[in-house]
Write a protein that holds these residues in place. Structure first.
Motif, short mmCIF file in Angstrom:
data_model
loop_
_atom_site.label_atom_id
_atom_site.label_comp_id
_atom_site.label_asym_id
_atom_site.label_seq_id
_atom_site.Cartn_x
_atom_site.Cartn_y
_atom_site.Cartn_z
N LEU A 1 0.81 -1.23 0.00
CA LEU A 1 0.00 0.00 0.00
C LEU A 1 0.84 1.27 0.00
CD1 LEU A 1 -2.80 -1.04 2.51
CD2 LEU A 1 -2.88 -1.03 0.01
N ASP A 2 2.16 1.12 0.15
CA ASP A 2 3.04 2.30 0.15
C ASP A 2 2.63 3.33 1.19
OD1 ASP A 2 5.06 1.72 -1.56
OD2 ASP A 2 4.05 2.53 -3.34
N ARG A 3 2.30 2.84 2.38
CA ARG A 3 2.00 3.79 3.46
C ARG A 3 3.28 4.48 3.91
NH1 ARG A 3 -3.67 3.76 4.97
NH2 ARG A 3 -4.44 1.75 4.29
N VAL A 4 3.13 5.70 4.35
CA VAL A 4 4.27 6.38 4.99
C VAL A 4 3.90 6.62 6.44
CG1 VAL A 4 5.06 7.46 2.87
CG2 VAL A 4 3.44 8.68 4.35
N ASN A 5 4.90 6.78 7.27
CA ASN A 5 4.63 7.01 8.69
C ASN A 5 5.78 7.78 9.30
OD1 ASN A 5 3.28 6.83 11.14
ND2 ASN A 5 4.39 4.98 11.73
N ASP A 6 5.49 8.33 10.46
CA ASP A 6 6.48 9.06 11.23
C ASP A 6 7.58 8.10 11.70
OD1 ASP A 6 4.40 11.49 11.86
OD2 ASP A 6 3.46 9.52 12.01
N ASP B 1 3.75 12.91 0.46
CA ASP B 1 4.61 11.85 -0.05
C ASP B 1 3.96 11.20 -1.27
OD1 ASP B 1 6.95 11.14 2.06
OD2 ASP B 1 5.23 12.12 3.02
N THR B 2 4.81 10.81 -2.19
CA THR B 2 4.31 10.23 -3.44
C THR B 2 5.10 8.97 -3.77
OG1 THR B 2 5.87 11.54 -4.71
CG2 THR B 2 3.68 12.48 -4.42
N ASN B 3 4.55 8.14 -4.64
CA ASN B 3 5.33 7.12 -5.32
C ASN B 3 5.20 7.40 -6.81
OD1 ASN B 3 2.87 6.13 -6.19
ND2 ASN B 3 2.84 4.41 -4.77
N SER B 4 5.60 6.47 -7.63
CA SER B 4 5.63 6.77 -9.06
C SER B 4 4.23 7.04 -9.63
CB SER B 4 6.29 5.61 -9.83
OG SER B 4 5.58 4.42 -9.57
N ASN B 5 3.20 6.58 -8.90
CA ASN B 5 1.83 6.82 -9.38
C ASN B 5 1.25 8.14 -8.91
OD1 ASN B 5 1.49 4.33 -10.75
ND2 ASN B 5 1.27 3.33 -8.77
#
Ligand SMILES: [Ca+2]
Ligand SMILES: [Ca+2]
Ligand SMILES: [Ca+2]
Ligand SMILES: [Ca+2]
Length: 569
Positions: free
Chosen positions: A319-324, A385-389
């Protein structure tokens, strides 16, 4: 049916004790039932039903002590009370056979005079809105008119109809006005004033005046204030607050936290009731919106599913989550959860010339589209934050162009001068936004370490109360207890620390862990986590020094940890 008996019988006439009543006065009314075939002698052996009515009674302006009476004594009496009736009233008694109320056997009537009401008071009843929108803007929720109701009553507190009432405003700034300067009370004694909004922010009240019975003496009252405002949220009065910042929710689903939005407008007045505030959360469930009343509303956040810190778990990795980050621990910050609230509103400006409008050259705020910054504690330059999509965090796409737009160079608001509008300001609003961050801490889970402290630097303390290692238990000193949950997050809400000593006098800043996410200053070194609670514990010999004990009880109440420190002599 009538008055009297025998020779004095007057058919169809009622006997009214007092025919000139004061406003609100009462009188007894009597009828006799006689036998015309027997010299108008009173009929004392048969049962009759008598009903009572009057013109004023049918309008609610008079009452009878009873609706009807069943009599075998040949008389029917009732008490009449004027409750707003004024002038002539006609009273009617109908006589029936109790077994056949479809046929009126006889009718008796009488009239009485009720004196005009002595005007007693005028009072403010209600308003349909305590705030109206500035006339030059369009607020979808806030009206531009307010209707205020006043009531005129007599000295008996009965409504006075057809009474003239005049209105005035305490303030007419910005062209604030009344639809009518004067009106007449209805049968409930009520009269309505309508306030029409003006172009400036202000507060007004309606003064309602009527004349006493002498026609000269004014009787006056004032309404509650009506605010003329934008009723549209602005950024600097918007706030999202969570009731508990460290719920024991990491390992328990269904734990609820109240999340409240406080929403004011440019003038710090509550926004219009019914303003919708939207919510989204990094983890768990949250109601999608609430509608304000009096400038605030609340939703429930509930723990569920993915927890921050699980972004690399196989279940969620894709899911490409980001977190602290838990910088000190070198791990993800377990449980740190971002909640975003937002609603359409204004960016805010400084009204340097105090004309209630944004003028070209005045200082204003400008905002990009709102995001839910899931790694909000990270000191990174990139918010979204992003990914390639594209983005992996939520953003509120205010203009629905599938991109997160940067802050514009024009003012995002409603109150602009014509010149400012010509220069491109006030072309659009924005989403005012705020973020609450909570720590989903593990329930019934406590980890700890003891430290000594020098400035911001912490060193692990071995717990030996023989501080100088001379094998004599006579030392006094202090150390720190640092507690977290098993993940290095602050211990759950309600967790308490208590201390005691055997042969030691112990003082410490014990008590509950804070209602906090427990983020510690970045300048602290030596601790095992960036989150947690520090308790300073001081001890001094008091008798024969034996031990110092610390007891930590988890907020959910199912786990207690006792730490016992002794001097190793
Ligand atoms: Ca997070
Ligand atoms: Ca201005
Ligand atoms: Ca981010
Ligand atoms: Ca956009």
């Amino acid at each position: 049916m009538g008055t009297g008996t025998g020779d004095t019988f007057q058919e169809g006439q009622l006997e009214i004790a007092t025919t000139d009543l004061s406003a609100g006065g009462s009188t007894q009314i009597l009828a006799t039932i006689v036998d015309a075939d027997n010299g108008n002698a009173q009929i004392v052996s048969e049962e009759y039903l008598v009903t009572f009515s009057s013109v004023c009674e049918s309008s609610g302006l008079a009452t009878f002590s009873r609706d009807e009476v069943s009599t075998t004594g040949g008389t029917a009496t009732v008490t009449y009370t004027a409750t707003g009736c004024s002038g002539t009233d006609t009273i009617t008694f109908n006589l029936y056979d109790p077994d056949d109320t479809s046929t009126v056997l006889s009718i008796a009537t009488g009239t009485l005079e009720v004196a005009p009401a002595e005007i007693g008071a005028i009072s403010y009843v209600s308003a349909d809105s305590s705030a109206i929108s500035i006339s030059t803007i369009s607020n979808p929720v806030l009206p531009q008119l307010a209707s205020l109701v006043f009531r005129v009553v007599d000295r008996s507190n009965n409504p006075v109809a057809n009474k003239s009432v005049s209105f005035s405003l305490t303030n007419t700034k910005g062209g604030l006005s009344l639809a009518l300067d004067e009106s007449v009370t209805n049968e409930d004694g009520e009269v309505t004033a309508v306030v029409k909004s003006g172009s400036a922010h202000t507060v007004t009240s309606v003064i309602a005046t009527t004349l006493a019975t002498d026609g000269v003496t004014p009787i006056t009252t004032s309404s509650q204030p009506v605010s003329v405002t934008t009723g549209i949220a602005d950024q600097d009065s918007f706030e999202i607050v969570a009731s508990v910042l460290n719920p024991g929710a990491y390992n328990v689903s269904g734990v609820a936290v109240n999340v409240t939005a406080f929403v004011g407008d440019q003038f710090q007045n509550p926004v219009a009731d019914g303003t919708i505030v939207n919510f989204t959360a990094e983890s768990g469930l949250i109601d999608s919106f609430c509608t304000t009343a009096g400038g605030s509303c609340s939703v429930i956040w509930t723990s569920s599913g993915y927890r921050p810190g699980q972004e690399d778990d196989p279940d969620y990795d894709a899911l490409d989550r980001v977190n602290d980050q838990n910088v000190v621990a070198g791990t993800s910050a377990f449980g740190i959860t971002t909640i975003l609230g937002y609603t359409e509103g204004e960016a805010g400006f400084t009204d340097s010339n105090n004309n209630g409008q944004y003028d070209v050259g005045e200082v204003f705020e400008s905002f990009p589209e709102a995001i839910r910054d899931d790694d909000i504690l990270n000191d990174d330059a990139i918010d979204l934050d992003t990914n390639s999509n594209g983005p992996v965090e939520f953003f509120a796409d205010y203009n629905s162009n599938d991109q997160r737009d940067a802050a514009p160079s024009v003012y995002q608001g409603t109150l602009c001068s014509d010149a400012a509008k010509d220069a491109g300001h006030c072309a659009q609003l924005m989403d005012v936004r705020d973020t609450a961050v909570i720590s989903q801490s593990a329930a019934n889970s406590i980890a700890y370490e003891l430290y000594t402290r020098s400035g911001d630097n912490f060193t692990v303390f071995d717990g030996d109360l023989d501080l100088n290692d001379n094998n004599i238990a006579d030392d006094s000193g202090s150390f720190y207890l640092f507690i977290t949950d098993e993940n290095g997050a602050i211990a759950e809400s309600g967790t308490t620390v208590a201390s005691g000593g055997d042969g030691y006098d112990v003082s410490s800043d014990t008590g509950e862990v804070g209602n906090s996410i427990g983020e510690l200053p970045a300048s602290y070194t030596g601790l095992y986590s960036s989150f947690g609670s520090l308790y300073q514990v001081s001890f001094a010999p008091d008798g024969t020094p034996k031990s110092v004990s610390l007891t930590i009880e988890s907020g959910s109440g199912e786990y207690t940890l006792t730490i016992t420190l002794v001097p190793s002599v």
